[in-house]
Design a protein around this motif. Sequence first.
Motif, mmCIF file in Angstrom:
data_model
loop_
_atom_site.group_PDB
_atom_site.id
_atom_site.type_symbol
_atom_site.label_atom_id
_atom_site.label_comp_id
_atom_site.label_asym_id
_atom_site.label_seq_id
_atom_site.Cartn_x
_atom_site.Cartn_y
_atom_site.Cartn_z
ATOM 1 N N LYS A 197 0.850 -1.182 0.000
ATOM 2 C CA LYS A 197 0.000 0.000 0.000
ATOM 3 C C LYS A 197 0.894 1.242 0.000
ATOM 4 O O LYS A 197 1.972 1.239 0.596
ATOM 5 C CB LYS A 197 -0.914 0.026 1.234
ATOM 6 N N PHE A 199 1.233 5.622 0.330
ATOM 7 C CA PHE A 199 0.713 6.919 0.754
ATOM 8 C C PHE A 199 1.655 8.005 0.229
ATOM 9 O O PHE A 199 2.859 7.957 0.463
ATOM 10 C CB PHE A 199 0.645 6.993 2.281
ATOM 11 N N ASN A 238 -7.925 3.481 -5.428
ATOM 12 C CA ASN A 238 -8.779 3.732 -4.267
ATOM 13 C C ASN A 238 -8.411 2.863 -3.069
ATOM 14 O O ASN A 238 -8.450 3.322 -1.925
ATOM 15 C CB ASN A 238 -10.242 3.511 -4.639
ATOM 16 N N LYS A 242 -3.076 6.139 -1.445
ATOM 17 C CA LYS A 242 -3.662 7.341 -0.868
ATOM 18 C C LYS A 242 -2.832 8.539 -1.299
ATOM 19 O O LYS A 242 -1.610 8.562 -1.089
ATOM 20 C CB LYS A 242 -3.686 7.242 0.661
ATOM 21 N N TYR A 243 -3.468 9.517 -1.912
ATOM 22 C CA TYR A 243 -2.779 10.727 -2.355
ATOM 23 C C TYR A 243 -3.330 11.916 -1.591
ATOM 24 O O TYR A 243 -4.533 12.192 -1.609
ATOM 25 C CB TYR A 243 -2.980 10.920 -3.856
ATOM 26 N N LEU A 244 -2.458 12.631 -0.895
ATOM 27 C CA LEU A 244 -2.849 13.800 -0.113
ATOM 28 C C LEU A 244 -2.152 15.025 -0.676
ATOM 29 O O LEU A 244 -0.928 15.120 -0.629
ATOM 30 C CB LEU A 244 -2.471 13.602 1.360
ATOM 31 N N ASP A 262 -2.564 11.969 9.212
ATOM 32 C CA ASP A 262 -3.389 11.366 8.164
ATOM 33 C C ASP A 262 -2.779 10.045 7.705
ATOM 34 O O ASP A 262 -3.494 9.063 7.464
ATOM 35 C CB ASP A 262 -3.527 12.312 6.968
ATOM 36 N N TRP A 266 -4.464 6.456 8.245
ATOM 37 C CA TRP A 266 -4.665 5.655 7.026
ATOM 38 C C TRP A 266 -4.102 4.251 7.188
ATOM 39 O O TRP A 266 -4.718 3.253 6.792
ATOM 40 C CB TRP A 266 -4.001 6.355 5.846
#
Length: 269
Positions: A197, A199, A238, A242-244, A262, A266
Motif C-alpha cells: 500500500k 501513501f 482507491n 492514498k494521495y494527499l 493522516d 490511514w
Amino acid sequence: MHSKKVGVITSDNFILKSEFLRREVKVDCYLPAQLPDIQNISLLLINDGQDLVTMKFDELLERLYETEAITPLFCVGIHCSADRKNEYGTAKILDYKGRGAKAALYTRFIFEELLPFIRKTYGIQSFKEKSYAGFSLGGLSALDIVWNHPHEFSRVGVFSGSLWWRDRDQADEDFNEATDRIMHRQVKEGVYAPWLKFFFEVGILDETADRNNNGVIDAIDDTLSLIDELDTKGYNRNKDIKYLELSDGRHDVPTWAKAFPDFLKWGWG
C-alpha cells in the motif's frame, strides 16, 4: 541509551555504530508507554528521524493515542548523516551526478544492523508487519527500499518525495522524463506485489519548478505520474494508494507534521 516518558509515549534514544556506513547512527524509538505485550506489534521505520524531533513526534503520537485514533505502533526515527544525498538515493542506480553511492550500504544497515538491534534490544521475535516512511529524499529512499524488498514490508509513506531523481540531466537534449526518472522506471520494470500500500503527500507550494511547462509543479507531476505507473502495474487507486495534496503545503517539517497524522490513521487507524 536515553529514555524519557511523555504522557502515554516512551521515547528511547540510541547511537548505533554502523560498520556498513562507517559512522554513528542516531536512532529514536517511540512506543506506547502502557503496552501489555510488545510481541506482534507493527513497526514503522522513518528516515530523517531528526525531523520527528523538530515536529515533536512524541506529542503528535500522544494525541492520536489519547483519542484512540490509531492502534499501537512501534515507530523508529533514523537520523540522517551529513552525506544524506549519497545514503538516501536509489540503491541500484546512481543519479546523473553520481549521487546515491551509499544507498546500497544504507539498505544493508537497515536489514543487517538496525532491525537485528531492535529485535534484540526489545526482545521482539517478529513484527506483525513492517512499513517505511520518509521526507523528501528520505521518502525516495523509503520507497526504493520497500519496492525492492516487498516481502519485508506492507506499506510506505512518501512525503514531498524526491521522485524527480533521474540518471540523465534534464538539460540533455535527449532527456526523456518517461524513461529517465529512476523510481518510475523501477516501478515500470518491477514485479507487482499485491499486498503493498502506498501513501503520497505533496504540497502545492512544495516548489516552483515546472520542468515540462504544463502549469503543474514538478513535485506534483512526478508524484501523480508515479501513481500512474503503480496503477498500470496493477495497484488500485482507491484501495492501494492514498494521495494527499495540501493547498498550503510546503517543502518543510511543519507541513509534514500536519500530514503525518493522516498517514498514521490511514495505515493504523
